[in-house]
Design an enzyme around this catalytic site. Structure first.
Site, mmCIF file in Angstrom:
data_model
loop_
_atom_site.group_PDB
_atom_site.id
_atom_site.type_symbol
_atom_site.label_atom_id
_atom_site.label_comp_id
_atom_site.label_asym_id
_atom_site.label_seq_id
_atom_site.Cartn_x
_atom_site.Cartn_y
_atom_site.Cartn_z
ATOM 1 N NE ARG A 177 -2.508 -1.298 3.295
ATOM 2 C CZ ARG A 177 -2.812 -0.972 4.544
ATOM 3 N NH1 ARG A 177 -3.777 -0.112 4.776
ATOM 4 N NH2 ARG A 177 -2.185 -1.501 5.564
ATOM 5 C CB CYS A 195 -25.905 5.665 8.991
ATOM 6 S SG CYS A 195 -25.043 4.142 8.501
ATOM 7 C CD1 TRP A 218 -19.727 -4.503 0.724
ATOM 8 C CD2 TRP A 218 -20.104 -4.089 2.883
ATOM 9 N NE1 TRP A 218 -20.457 -3.343 0.800
ATOM 10 C CE2 TRP A 218 -20.703 -3.056 2.115
ATOM 11 C CE3 TRP A 218 -20.210 -4.013 4.273
ATOM 12 C CZ2 TRP A 218 -21.388 -1.985 2.684
ATOM 13 C CZ3 TRP A 218 -20.897 -2.943 4.853
ATOM 14 C CH2 TRP A 218 -21.481 -1.944 4.060
ATOM 15 C CG HIS A 221 -22.682 10.318 6.214
ATOM 16 N ND1 HIS A 221 -24.035 10.107 6.077
ATOM 17 C CD2 HIS A 221 -22.093 9.110 6.113
ATOM 18 C CE1 HIS A 221 -24.243 8.815 5.869
ATOM 19 N NE2 HIS A 221 -23.086 8.191 5.890
ATOM 20 C CE LYS A 238 -4.186 3.593 3.958
ATOM 21 N NZ LYS A 238 -5.560 4.054 3.764
ATOM 22 N NE ARG A 265 -13.028 3.214 3.505
ATOM 23 C CZ ARG A 265 -12.834 2.621 4.668
ATOM 24 N NH1 ARG A 265 -11.916 3.073 5.493
ATOM 25 N NH2 ARG A 265 -13.555 1.580 5.023
ATOM 26 C CB CYS A 266 -6.968 0.115 0.712
ATOM 27 S SG CYS A 266 -5.898 1.081 -0.356
HETATM 28 N N1 GLN Z 1 -25.303 -1.343 12.870
HETATM 29 C C1 GLN Z 1 -24.332 -0.703 12.044
HETATM 30 C C2 GLN Z 1 -23.811 0.528 12.743
HETATM 31 O O1 GLN Z 1 -24.538 1.187 13.367
HETATM 32 C C3 GLN Z 1 -24.871 -0.326 10.699
HETATM 33 C C4 GLN Z 1 -23.833 0.295 9.827
HETATM 34 C C5 GLN Z 1 -24.218 0.474 8.389
HETATM 35 O O2 GLN Z 1 -25.362 0.539 8.056
HETATM 36 N N2 GLN Z 1 -23.285 0.589 7.514
HETATM 37 O O3 GLN Z 1 -22.662 0.881 12.642
HETATM 38 ZN ZN ZN Z 2 -26.331 2.818 7.435
#
Ligand code: GLN
Ligand code: ZN
Length: 763
Positions: free
Chosen positions: A16, A730, A565, A698, A19, A519-520
């Site tokens: 890397r 999230c 993933w 975010h 990076k 980002r890797c």
């Molecule tokens: N349960 C995970 C978290 O809260 C969900 C993350 C995601 O949706 N990528 O981190």
């Molecule tokens: Zn999420």
């Protein structure tokens, strides 16, 4: 003579180093001249490797300082207005500004490159006056030639793909934009021709998706113009990731070569060639070595395929190549020291794929006998993995066959479960919750490191995790959330955590691939039958539940996300892998329920990522993805509440599938595209519990109460208040401690206001 070709080579380096060089430069630890010098060294190294292995067509200009789509935009001076750019060669400050944002200007959007996990920077055309700022492919070609004597093959993103991936223009202006870009492409190609370039590879992966009649006409214009303006330059029109749509139109374009993917588009491309033949005046770039998968190819099978193709083209018109750029696979298996031999011997990353390409080429040219030993070795490596214990767990295979033979169903439909759950949980209207993770502070990361290094024993680490759970259970109660979580402090990554605890997974030491910019990611390898071994999340969840009277949600990653993933085995279908994962995770769901956990969330943020590029294949994928989710969750009691979470907004086109998952409650990331999502609920009714994220996690910004009230009120115009939940959009693991608490307090306040306004009592 058949020749070998590579479509692109990974940038990141075996260690890397790419990076690290980028990040050193960004943090000011590296001066610009040194930065250029180090990147050049990396770049030349990659070229030298391909040269030494004996690849005939070595790509140049595939290397990038960040992303090749951004490079193309920069080459044409397409720089968003918000960056201070005065023309000429784009300075690094502007280039990286677009990619990463500056203090004054937001970064450009980034999005997934077709169905890969690579993300490119979306070019913004509005207001741009394209010019050639520098001929990047030419510079790369000269460098390879001068430094290494390599006659490189410049790689360029094709005009149609570039336009289709760009934003900031009205579709009705497509032709006008094309006319602005074409002279620039012509200039680039003419200069290449003048320099002595023989072949260029023009990537048009967009041609594997539906191509409209207008786009077919545009293709004629584009490649007709090139042929007229740059006669004698050989163009390899390259497609990948699937079979080419409109094969017959594409192969008639006035180019010298057509590159097709015979791995991911094998059936379609093979069929097309059989049915329509391949034009005698063109070169066929046969992408037979998988540029995206990590497994050794079966060389015998590939040779058979090449023999079949050789019936349609003469040997001097056949090129053996990777199916796409090798960007999507790690660099080398050489550095792996911890894999079981059956696995290690069956892997081929980029460098090993170079060997495969050269070997196949040799075999086609000089006959199989000359590589007989290599073919035997290849065969026995593949056999060994096939016969390994990990791939032959008949207990798992039988169990999965049995449970997947029936359509998984909860014992009662949602309409009957819902009242039973209300009765049991007695939650207020608009219950509040979070998505699972709480801030992974420096302290948490440090503790995990100490434990991984063996400096902390298991008990010490477990005690530390319990402390974190205590802190956050208390905080959640105090903030006033209704459904709590334990916080996921014991997890680094939502896939790796489960992979490490399930059978059938392996982890490489160095199997990194570029995800975006520097980002890797290092995806786990699902190489054997997946099996549940012991409870994975029960201890922490149960502990958290023991500390509070409010319900604590168990937290799992779903089968489709784990699969999408990871790198996966190819001897069984993805569908089968998904069912194996579902069966394993179902046992975890049952273990949680048996331990007294009555709400269980199974996250599926990556369902959409697995969606096939070909529209006609999407329904089938969604059907088995939904089935895998239901298999994971269907055996619980009526009163056990199944939650799920998804993180994307392009949701409208699969709302039926989401509903079919039959989760009692779903939380969706929406705050960035709230309007669109709400609109999709105007068109479709959603009949299960749903929480639309009311703030964007975010950003470190603390959302104000009124903003969230606005979100809630808008959502309530289209959603049933009795089924509506309130949550962030999230997980909170990337956020800071203070800001998380402040944001959640505001969220609860907004909820109280909504409750007062819509008071219909406890439900
Ligand atoms: N349960 C995970 C978290 O809260 C969900 C993350 C995601 O949706 N990528 O981190
Ligand atoms: Zn999420």
């Amino acid at each position: 003579m058949v020749k070998s070709s590579v479509l692109g080579y990974p940038r990141i380096g075996a260690e890397r180093e790419w990076k690290k060089t980028l990040e050193a430069f960004w943090s000011g630890k590296l001066e610009e001249p040194d930065f250029h010098r180090q990147l050049q060294e990396i770049r030349l190294n990659h070229l030298r490797k391909q040269q030494e292995k004996g690849i005939d067509f070595i790509p140049v200009n595939d290397f990038s300082y960040y992303d090749h789509v951004l490079d193309t935009a920069a080459m044409f001076g397409i720089i968003p207005k918000r960056f201070a750019y005065e023309g000429g060669v784009v300075p690094l400050s502007v280039y990286y500004g677009i990619a990463r944002g500056t203090k004054d200007a937001a970064a450009s959007e980034m999005t997934k490159w077709f169905n890969t996990n690579y993300h490119y920077i979306v070019p913004e055309l509005d207001g741009a006056k394209p010019v050639v700022t520098e001929n990047r492919p030419l510079i790369a070609y000269r460098e390879a030639k001068e430094k290494l004597g390599i006659e490189g093959k410049p790689v360029i993103v094709g005009p149609l793909t570039f336009l289709k991936l760009s934003k900031g223009y009205d579709k009705s202006e497509t032709d006008a934009w094309l006319e602005r870009l074409l002279p620039l492409y012509v200039q680039i190609l003419q200069e290449l021709k003048r320099e002595g370039v023989q072949w260029v590879q023009i990537d048009e992966p967009i041609l594997v998706t539906k191509v409209s009649a207008d786009d077919l006409r545009r293709l004629q214009t584009i490649y007709g113009r090139f042929a007229a303006a740059v006669p004698g330059l050989n163009v390899m029109l390259q497609t990948y990731f699937e079979s080419a749509e409109n094969y017959t139109d594409i192969v008639q374009l006035p180019v010298q070569g057509i590159g097709l993917d015979f791995v991911h588009g094998l059936a379609g491309n093979r069929q097309a060639i059989k049915q329509f033949g391949f034009p005698a005046d063109k070169v066929l770039g046969a992408g037979v070595i998988d540029g995206r998968g990590i497994w050794k190819a079966s060389l015998r099978e590939k040779l058979e395929l090449l023999e079949e193709l050789a019936e349609c083209v003469t040997a001097d018109r056949l090129i053996v190549q990777s199916s796409c750029s090798l960007l999507h696979v790690p660099v080398t298996v050489n550095k792996e020291e911890k894999l079981i031999p059956e696995l290690k011997e069956a892997l081929a990353f980029a460098d090993e794929k170079l060997d495969e390409l050269v070997l196949l080429t040799k075999a086609v040219n000089s006959g199989k006998a000359i590589v007989a030993d290599e073919l035997d070795l290849n065969e026995s490596a593949l056999q060994a993995l096939k016969q390994s214990g990990e791939r032959n767990r008949s207990d798992i295979q039988q169990a999965v066959a049995t449970i997947s033979a029936v359509q998984p169903e909860r014992s009662r439909p949602f309409s009957e479960r819902h009242p039973a759950q209300q009765e049991k949980w007695r939650l207020p209207i608009f219950p509040t919750t979070t998505i699972g993770s709480f801030p992974q502070s420096a302290e948490v990361r440090k503790a995990r490191q100490l434990w991984r290094k063996g400096e902390w024993g298991n008990e010490r680490y477990a005690a530390f995790i319990r402390e974190q759970i205590d802190i956050w259970v208390k905080l959640q109660e105090e903030i006033g959330l209704d459904v709590l979580v334990h916080g996921e402090f014991e997890r680094t990554d939502m896939v790796e955590f489960f992979g490490e605890k399930l059978a059938g997974f392996a982890f490489t030491q160095n199997g990194w691939v570029q995800s975006y910019g520097s980002r890797c990611v290092k995806p786990p390898v699902i190489f054997g039958d997946v099996a549940f071994e012991e409870a994975m999340t029960v201890k922490e969840t149960k502990y958290a539940q023991s500390r509070t009277g409010r319900p604590v949600k168990g937290m799992l990653t779903g089968p489709i996300t784990i699969m999408n993933w990871s790198f996966v085995r190819e001897d069984i279908t993805r569908e089968q892998i998904a069912y194996q994962l579902a069966y394993a995770l179902r046992q975890e769901v049952e273990a949680l329920e048996a331990a007294g956990i009555g709400m269980i969330q199974v996250d599926e943020p990556a369902v959409r990522e697995g969606l096939p590029l070909k529209e006609e294949e999407q329904a089938e994928y969604l059907a088995w993805a939904v089935k895998a989710f239901r298999m994971t969750t269907c055996t619980v009691k009526d009163t056990t509440q199944i939650h799920t979470h998804m993180c994307y907004c392009e949701f409208h086109d699969m709302i039926d599938s989401i509903e079919a998952m039959d989760a009692d409650v779903i939380s969706i990331e929406t705050s960035r595209s709230h309007g669109e999502l709400i609109h999709s609920f105007e068109l479709n009714t959603y009949k299960l519990g749903i929480g639309l994220g009311v703030y964007d996690i975010h950003s470190p910004r603390i959302p104000r109460v009124e903003e969230m009230t606005g979100m809630i009120e808008r959502a309530l115009r289209v959603l049933d208040p009795k089924l509506f939940w309130i949550n962030p959009d999230c997980g909170l693991k990337t956020r800071g401690f203070e800001e998380t608490i402040a944001s959640l307090r505001n969220m609860v306040e907004a909820t109280q206001l909504a409750r007062a306004k819509h008071a219909i009592g406890a439900i």
